[in-house]
Scaffold this motif. Structure first.
Motif, mmCIF file in Angstrom:
data_model
loop_
_atom_site.group_PDB
_atom_site.id
_atom_site.type_symbol
_atom_site.label_atom_id
_atom_site.label_comp_id
_atom_site.label_asym_id
_atom_site.label_seq_id
_atom_site.Cartn_x
_atom_site.Cartn_y
_atom_site.Cartn_z
ATOM 1 N N GLY A 1 0.811 -1.210 0.000
ATOM 2 C CA GLY A 1 0.000 0.000 0.000
ATOM 3 C C GLY A 1 0.841 1.255 0.000
ATOM 4 O O GLY A 1 0.543 2.220 -0.711
ATOM 5 N N SER A 2 1.890 1.264 0.801
ATOM 6 C CA SER A 2 2.748 2.456 0.844
ATOM 7 C C SER A 2 3.516 2.620 -0.468
ATOM 8 O O SER A 2 3.732 3.746 -0.931
ATOM 9 C CB SER A 2 3.712 2.377 2.029
ATOM 10 O OG SER A 2 4.599 1.294 1.875
ATOM 11 N N LEU A 3 3.896 1.527 -1.088
ATOM 12 C CA LEU A 3 4.576 1.606 -2.388
ATOM 13 C C LEU A 3 3.638 2.160 -3.459
ATOM 14 O O LEU A 3 4.018 3.027 -4.251
ATOM 15 C CB LEU A 3 5.094 0.227 -2.806
ATOM 16 C CG LEU A 3 5.827 0.175 -4.143
ATOM 17 C CD1 LEU A 3 7.127 0.952 -4.051
ATOM 18 C CD2 LEU A 3 6.097 -1.256 -4.537
ATOM 19 N N ALA A 4 2.388 1.683 -3.467
ATOM 20 C CA ALA A 4 1.417 2.170 -4.448
ATOM 21 C C ALA A 4 1.113 3.652 -4.217
ATOM 22 O O ALA A 4 1.042 4.441 -5.173
ATOM 23 C CB ALA A 4 0.135 1.344 -4.373
ATOM 24 N N THR A 41 2.070 6.651 -6.844
ATOM 25 C CA THR A 41 1.028 7.543 -7.338
ATOM 26 C C THR A 41 1.355 8.997 -7.033
ATOM 27 O O THR A 41 1.213 9.880 -7.885
ATOM 28 C CB THR A 41 -0.330 7.166 -6.721
ATOM 29 O OG1 THR A 41 -0.602 5.794 -7.013
ATOM 30 C CG2 THR A 41 -1.449 8.035 -7.267
ATOM 31 N N LEU A 42 1.809 9.251 -5.812
ATOM 32 C CA LEU A 42 2.160 10.612 -5.426
ATOM 33 C C LEU A 42 3.305 11.155 -6.272
ATOM 34 O O LEU A 42 3.263 12.296 -6.727
ATOM 35 C CB LEU A 42 2.530 10.656 -3.937
ATOM 36 C CG LEU A 42 2.884 12.017 -3.376
ATOM 37 C CD1 LEU A 42 1.685 12.950 -3.442
ATOM 38 C CD2 LEU A 42 3.371 11.889 -1.946
ATOM 39 N N MET A 43 4.325 10.346 -6.514
ATOM 40 C CA MET A 43 5.451 10.800 -7.329
ATOM 41 C C MET A 43 5.024 11.072 -8.770
ATOM 42 O O MET A 43 5.473 12.038 -9.389
ATOM 43 C CB MET A 43 6.576 9.759 -7.318
ATOM 44 C CG MET A 43 7.314 9.692 -5.998
ATOM 45 S SD MET A 43 8.038 11.269 -5.527
ATOM 46 C CE MET A 43 9.298 11.440 -6.752
ATOM 47 N N MET A 44 4.139 10.227 -9.305
ATOM 48 C CA MET A 44 3.666 10.456 -10.676
ATOM 49 C C MET A 44 2.859 11.745 -10.759
ATOM 50 O O MET A 44 2.964 12.495 -11.735
ATOM 51 C CB MET A 44 2.837 9.269 -11.157
ATOM 52 C CG MET A 44 3.665 8.033 -11.426
ATOM 53 S SD MET A 44 2.670 6.655 -11.950
ATOM 54 C CE MET A 44 2.203 7.188 -13.566
ATOM 55 N N LEU A 45 2.049 12.019 -9.742
ATOM 56 C CA LEU A 45 1.266 13.254 -9.746
ATOM 57 C C LEU A 45 2.155 14.480 -9.598
ATOM 58 O O LEU A 45 1.911 15.515 -10.217
ATOM 59 C CB LEU A 45 0.229 13.224 -8.621
ATOM 60 C CG LEU A 45 -0.969 12.320 -8.858
ATOM 61 C CD1 LEU A 45 -1.819 12.257 -7.593
ATOM 62 C CD2 LEU A 45 -1.785 12.812 -10.028
#
Length: 76
Positions: free
Chosen positions: A10-13, A17-21
């Protein structure tokens, strides 16, 4: 062990996602590019004709040709 793996996944996902945003740039749809030449806007009737009526008519023409030109023998 199962909760630890779920927490890690979950933390990896979430991190991915946060880095992509954060790293994605905005679309900048208001800025025109060189050579950009948008077409004139379509009316509602033109849009429905182009994206609804034309495909339906094409489908009916093809289906009609298939039925008319069918060479198979019917077992009746």
């Amino acid at each position: 062990m199962d909760k630890k793996n779920a927490l890690r996944a979950g933390s990896l996902a979430a991190g991915t996602t946060l880095m992509m945003l954060l790293m994605s740039s905005p679309a900048l749809a208001n800025a025109r590019d060189d050579g950009d030449d948008p077409a004139p806007k379509l009316s509602v009737v033109e849009t429905l004709g182009l994206y609804v009526a034309a495909p339906l008519v094409l489908f009916l023409v093809i289906a009609g040709l298939v039925m008319v030109l069918d060479k198979s023998k019917k077992k009746a």
